[in-house]
Design an enzyme around this catalytic site. Structure first.
Site, PDB file in Angstrom:
ATOM      1  N   ARG A 163      60.792  -2.142  21.384  1.00 32.48           N
ATOM      2  CA  ARG A 163      60.569  -1.255  20.172  1.00 32.48           C
ATOM      3  C   ARG A 163      60.149   0.107  21.127  1.00 32.48           C
ATOM      4  O   ARG A 163      60.396   1.398  20.715  1.00 32.48           O
ATOM      5  CB  ARG A 163      59.769  -1.530  19.435  1.00 32.48           C
ATOM      6  CG  ARG A 163      60.584  -2.357  18.050  1.00 32.48           C
ATOM      7  CD  ARG A 163      61.615  -3.388  18.463  1.00 32.48           C
ATOM      8  NE  ARG A 163      62.235  -4.166  17.426  1.00 32.48           N
ATOM      9  CZ  ARG A 163      61.690  -5.204  16.833  1.00 32.48           C
ATOM     10  NH1 ARG A 163      60.467  -5.858  17.351  1.00 32.48           N
ATOM     11  NH2 ARG A 163      62.325  -5.877  15.969  1.00 32.48           N
ATOM     12  N   ASP A 170      66.473  -5.801  21.876  1.00 33.93           N
ATOM     13  CA  ASP A 170      66.186  -5.829  20.470  1.00 33.93           C
ATOM     14  C   ASP A 170      67.238  -4.638  20.018  1.00 33.93           C
ATOM     15  O   ASP A 170      67.726  -3.968  20.703  1.00 33.93           O
ATOM     16  CB  ASP A 170      64.676  -5.552  19.898  1.00 33.93           C
ATOM     17  CG  ASP A 170      64.686  -6.314  18.544  1.00 33.93           C
ATOM     18  OD1 ASP A 170      65.372  -6.085  17.759  1.00 33.93           O
ATOM     19  OD2 ASP A 170      63.611  -7.318  18.524  1.00 33.93           O
ATOM     20  N   HIS A 185      69.289  -8.980  15.754  1.00 33.23           N
ATOM     21  CA  HIS A 185      68.661  -8.048  16.763  1.00 33.23           C
ATOM     22  C   HIS A 185      69.303  -7.661  17.974  1.00 33.23           C
ATOM     23  O   HIS A 185      68.680  -7.702  19.136  1.00 33.23           O
ATOM     24  CB  HIS A 185      67.135  -8.728  17.058  1.00 33.23           C
ATOM     25  CG  HIS A 185      66.230  -8.764  16.080  1.00 33.23           C
ATOM     26  ND1 HIS A 185      65.671  -7.857  15.582  1.00 33.23           N
ATOM     27  CD2 HIS A 185      65.772  -9.762  15.138  1.00 33.23           C
ATOM     28  CE1 HIS A 185      64.597  -8.114  14.468  1.00 33.23           C
ATOM     29  NE2 HIS A 185      64.860  -9.221  14.176  1.00 33.23           N
ATOM     30  N   ASP A 207      65.996 -14.932  15.369  1.00 29.87           N
ATOM     31  CA  ASP A 207      65.201 -14.785  14.017  1.00 29.87           C
ATOM     32  C   ASP A 207      66.049 -13.726  13.374  1.00 29.87           C
ATOM     33  O   ASP A 207      66.710 -12.969  13.708  1.00 29.87           O
ATOM     34  CB  ASP A 207      63.845 -14.207  14.214  1.00 29.87           C
ATOM     35  CG  ASP A 207      63.764 -12.901  15.113  1.00 29.87           C
ATOM     36  OD1 ASP A 207      64.467 -13.275  16.009  1.00 29.87           O
ATOM     37  OD2 ASP A 207      63.075 -12.070  14.876  1.00 29.87           O
ATOM     38  N   GLU A 208      65.672 -13.515  12.027  1.00 32.54           N
ATOM     39  CA  GLU A 208      66.340 -12.301  10.970  1.00 32.54           C
ATOM     40  C   GLU A 208      67.831 -11.872  11.563  1.00 32.54           C
ATOM     41  O   GLU A 208      68.062 -10.852  11.852  1.00 32.54           O
ATOM     42  CB  GLU A 208      65.367 -11.383  11.415  1.00 32.54           C
ATOM     43  CG  GLU A 208      63.980 -11.588  10.853  1.00 32.54           C
ATOM     44  CD  GLU A 208      63.080 -10.396  11.136  1.00 32.54           C
ATOM     45  OE1 GLU A 208      62.174 -10.020  10.168  1.00 32.54           O
ATOM     46  OE2 GLU A 208      63.207  -9.683  12.117  1.00 32.54           O
ATOM     47  N   TRP A 246      56.969 -18.516  12.884  1.00 35.80           N
ATOM     48  CA  TRP A 246      56.532 -17.074  12.790  1.00 35.80           C
ATOM     49  C   TRP A 246      56.223 -16.867  11.242  1.00 35.80           C
ATOM     50  O   TRP A 246      55.342 -15.696  11.008  1.00 35.80           O
ATOM     51  CB  TRP A 246      57.379 -16.064  13.422  1.00 35.80           C
ATOM     52  CG  TRP A 246      58.615 -15.677  12.588  1.00 35.80           C
ATOM     53  CD1 TRP A 246      59.904 -16.119  12.895  1.00 35.80           C
ATOM     54  CD2 TRP A 246      58.891 -14.386  11.860  1.00 35.80           C
ATOM     55  NE1 TRP A 246      60.670 -15.413  12.171  1.00 35.80           N
ATOM     56  CE2 TRP A 246      60.012 -14.577  11.579  1.00 35.80           C
ATOM     57  CE3 TRP A 246      57.916 -13.626  11.120  1.00 35.80           C
ATOM     58  CZ2 TRP A 246      60.548 -13.489  10.528  1.00 35.80           C
ATOM     59  CZ3 TRP A 246      58.393 -12.706  10.344  1.00 35.80           C
ATOM     60  CH2 TRP A 246      59.719 -12.828  10.070  1.00 35.80           C
ATOM     61  N   TYR A 293      49.951 -12.414  14.845  1.00 43.57           N
ATOM     62  CA  TYR A 293      50.652 -10.988  14.925  1.00 43.57           C
ATOM     63  C   TYR A 293      49.590  -9.961  15.119  1.00 43.57           C
ATOM     64  O   TYR A 293      48.959  -9.636  14.229  1.00 43.57           O
ATOM     65  CB  TYR A 293      51.458 -10.788  13.816  1.00 43.57           C
ATOM     66  CG  TYR A 293      53.056 -11.417  13.931  1.00 43.57           C
ATOM     67  CD1 TYR A 293      53.027 -12.525  14.506  1.00 43.57           C
ATOM     68  CD2 TYR A 293      54.152 -10.735  13.533  1.00 43.57           C
ATOM     69  CE1 TYR A 293      54.429 -13.347  14.895  1.00 43.57           C
ATOM     70  CE2 TYR A 293      55.427 -11.358  13.488  1.00 43.57           C
ATOM     71  CZ  TYR A 293      55.334 -12.594  14.190  1.00 43.57           C
ATOM     72  OH  TYR A 293      56.889 -13.183  14.556  1.00 43.57           O
ATOM     73  N   ASP A 353      50.267  -6.783  15.859  1.00 42.37           N
ATOM     74  CA  ASP A 353      50.657  -5.534  15.404  1.00 42.37           C
ATOM     75  C   ASP A 353      50.377  -5.049  13.977  1.00 42.37           C
ATOM     76  O   ASP A 353      50.350  -4.152  13.348  1.00 42.37           O
ATOM     77  CB  ASP A 353      52.471  -5.393  15.478  1.00 42.37           C
ATOM     78  CG  ASP A 353      53.089  -6.758  14.814  1.00 42.37           C
ATOM     79  OD1 ASP A 353      52.526  -7.760  14.760  1.00 42.37           O
ATOM     80  OD2 ASP A 353      53.906  -6.315  14.205  1.00 42.37           O
ATOM     81  N   TRP A 412      54.273  -7.087  18.869  1.00 36.19           N
ATOM     82  CA  TRP A 412      55.480  -5.988  18.467  1.00 36.19           C
ATOM     83  C   TRP A 412      55.106  -4.566  18.554  1.00 36.19           C
ATOM     84  O   TRP A 412      53.836  -4.386  18.199  1.00 36.19           O
ATOM     85  CB  TRP A 412      56.050  -6.553  17.039  1.00 36.19           C
ATOM     86  CG  TRP A 412      56.476  -7.909  16.907  1.00 36.19           C
ATOM     87  CD1 TRP A 412      55.652  -8.812  16.327  1.00 36.19           C
ATOM     88  CD2 TRP A 412      57.530  -8.677  17.328  1.00 36.19           C
ATOM     89  NE1 TRP A 412      56.376 -10.111  16.307  1.00 36.19           N
ATOM     90  CE2 TRP A 412      57.190  -9.819  17.190  1.00 36.19           C
ATOM     91  CE3 TRP A 412      58.756  -8.289  18.083  1.00 36.19           C
ATOM     92  CZ2 TRP A 412      58.295 -10.882  17.284  1.00 36.19           C
ATOM     93  CZ3 TRP A 412      59.436  -9.112  18.624  1.00 36.19           C
ATOM     94  CH2 TRP A 412      59.366 -10.551  18.130  1.00 36.19           C
ATOM     95  N   GLU A 438      56.474  -1.565  17.369  1.00 38.13           N
ATOM     96  CA  GLU A 438      56.971  -0.407  16.703  1.00 38.13           C
ATOM     97  C   GLU A 438      56.085   0.621  16.804  1.00 38.13           C
ATOM     98  O   GLU A 438      56.542   1.954  16.931  1.00 38.13           O
ATOM     99  CB  GLU A 438      57.308  -0.884  15.125  1.00 38.13           C
ATOM    100  CG  GLU A 438      58.464  -1.598  14.827  1.00 38.13           C
ATOM    101  CD  GLU A 438      58.211  -3.075  15.069  1.00 38.13           C
ATOM    102  OE1 GLU A 438      57.448  -3.670  15.746  1.00 38.13           O
ATOM    103  OE2 GLU A 438      59.065  -3.840  14.477  1.00 38.13           O
TER     104      GLU A 438
HETATM  105  C1  ACM Z   1      59.975 -11.923  14.001  1.00 39.90           C
HETATM  106  O1  ACM Z   1      58.756 -11.525  13.609  1.00 39.90           O
HETATM  107  N1  ACM Z   1      60.969 -11.675  13.441  1.00 39.90           N
HETATM  108  C2  ACM Z   1      59.872 -13.110  15.136  1.00 39.90           C
END
Ligand code: ACM
Length: 507
Positions: free
Chosen positions: A143, A172, A243, A306-307, A373, A398, A400, A449, A451
């Site tokens: 990011r 990502d 991602h 993930d996601e 997570w 986390y 962030d 993370w 961002e």
């Molecule tokens: C995540 O926070 N998508 C691993």
């Protein structure tokens, strides 16, 4: 007053003074630790630690200490005459060196010459070992690109606090940072995005400033070596099948609509475009991972997972054909199938695949290590299915997320505050799990993370002091918030300052 709090510490009386005549001895197995001690203390103290047969500072590996010290524990004894560092394994001695650094005046941690300070150690006996073998930090280089110098500095700060896994999130939607010889466009095209979203996911504002960056393979090798010298393993992560927008911008044929031209994503959030499931994609993943494994000797390799929205698979002819051919109940099941195929490639190469888990429905074989997570109890489901787990629940690991709800807190991930106490209270082996389930917990790690992390100062602000709370919790289960951690943290402030970390929220 050491972080993480040592398991057994008995204070003695008197002090040992280190000066230019101080000698050092090390047996063959302790040479790496001796080199590290000299390297780390040289910038501030200038002390040469003259080699001797029986030095004032004496380092040795003694396998007989294994019952007390395990793989990473150590014994450190300081008397007015000597400092004796012992461990059953070389990794334990590296930890002993870091504890010795914290016993010195804080200025010893500075990266430039310090004058007028007496380099004395308090007399003490410490017998110490970590609760968990996995005490990590994930750094998101995608990011926002994190230059090599910043990663090296981060490794130093991790090692000082006896953290031992740097999880490097290398790819990502918003950028691909690792060069791959077989697919040069991954970095030529995939490492640069045209602009970045301002604000949280869903915002409509952009900065109109291109952002990019990629490592060279030499830089990554340097990082791996530098970290290994400090007892830190670098675990790479290549995200799939979601991602992956940056890879799709570079190589559209890997997507579900090969005719579609995509940019490197400029938004935050969950990107709807994901990798296809045709043979060329699996070949791509295996080839990329072969180059990854060449650079990173880590026994673990992270595949993301993930996601991953499945809308493209639900409407794409190739994915529908694959679903039918495999006899899967629905395209959603391609997610587990995909990770199993790629994971098998890692397993065949003697590595262990790691994936994120965001629910309790994994269909992966137990050889996959899982990072839950969202909810810690997704880790419980994974442990029951036979997976090893590294606990990474977002509400306590986390970094962030903002660390307070104060109005002057910088923009962070939306939805929660993760304060220092919450990180310290994170219990990687929860009480309602059985012993057998807890035995699957390898440890825990913090996630940073990026961002909203564009500069090293922003990174440090988020990492400190919360990373220290995680290090303390991962090392010593008996460390108490009120009587151990908080007083130690206050006395740690000059050390953070000596490291160049100034803008911290200390209690
Ligand atoms: C995540 O926070 N998508 C691993």
């Amino acid at each position: 007053m050491i972080i993480p709090t040592p398991v057994h510490l008995a204070a003695g009386t008197g002090r040992l003074t280190l000066d230019p005549r101080t000698t050092l001895s090390a047996d063959a197995a302790a040479e790496g630790a001796a080199r590290l001690l000299r390297t780390l203390l040289a910038p501030a103290t200038g002390l040469p630690f003259v080699p001797a047969v029986e030095g004032t500072v004496d380092l040795a590996v003694d396998p007989a200490l294994s019952p007390d010290c395990g793989e990473e524990g150590y014994r450190l004894t300081v008397t007015p005459e000597r400092a004796v560092l012992r461990a059953a394994r070389p990794a334990g001695l590296l930890n002993a060196v870091q504890t010795l650094r914290q016993l010195l005046p804080a200025e010893a941690l500075a990266d430039r010459p310090v004058t007028g300070t007496a380099w004395t150690l308090p007399c003490v006996t410490i017998t110490d070992r970590p609760r968990y073998p996995w005490r990590g930090l994930m750094v998101d280089t995608a990011r926002h690109f994190q230059p090599l110098a910043h990663l090296l500095r981060t490794v130093d700060r991790m090692a000082l606090h006896r953290l031992n896994v740097l999880h490097l999130h290398l790819t990502d939607d918003q950028g691909w940072r690792m060069p791959v010889d077989a697919y040069p466009l991954l970095t030529e095209v995939g490492s640069v995005r045209a602009r970045s979203m301002i604000g949280h996911a869903g915002s409509t504002r952009y900065d109109d400033t291109p952002h990019g960056g990629a490592y060279t393979k030499d830089e990554l090798r340097t990082l791996v070596r530098y970290a290994a010298d400090r007892g830190v393993t670098v675990m790479p992560e290549i995200e799939m099948p979601g991602h992956a927008r940056a890879a799709l911008a570079a190589y559209p044929h890997l997507g579900n609509r090969p005719e579609q031209r995509l940019d490197v994503w400029t938004e935050w959030g969950v990107c709807p475009t994901v990798l296809g499931v045709h043979d060329a994609v699996l070949d791509f993943c295996r080839t990329v991972l072969d180059e990854v494994m060449e650079i990173f000797p880590s026994p673990y390799v992270h595949l993301g997972g993930d996601e991953c929205p499945t809308e493209e698979w639900e409407s794409g002819p190739a994915a529908l054909a694959r679903t039918a051919e495999l006899g899967l109940p629905a395209p959603k099941a391609l997610h587990g199938w995909f990770l199993r195929q790629v994971g098998a490639h890692l397993l065949a190469a003697g590595r262990r695949p790691v994936v994120w888990a965001e629910d309790s429905t994994s269909t992966l074989p137990p050889e996959f290590t899982v990072m839950p997570w969202r909810d810690g109890d997704h880790g419980l489901a994974a442990a029951r299915a036979g997976h090893d787990v590294v606990m990474t629940p977002h509400r306590s690991t986390y970094l962030d997320y903002p660390q307070s709800d104060r109005a002057d807190e910088p923009l962070g991930q939306a939805g929660a505050v993760v304060d220092l106490h919450t990180v310290h209270a994170n219990e990687p082996g929860p009480g309602h799990w059985t012993d057998a389930e807890r035995a699957h917990v390898l440890g825990t790690q913090a996630q940073l993370w990026s961002e909203f992390v564009a500069t090293p100062d922003q990174f440090d602000y988020l990492a400190f002091p919360r990373l220290l709370a995680l290090a303390d919790r991962a090392w010593n289960p008996a460390s108490d918030w009120t009587t151990d951690f908080l007083p130690t943290l206050r006395s740690h402030a000059p050390r953070l300052a000596a490291l160049g970390i100034h803008r911290t929220v200390l209690l």
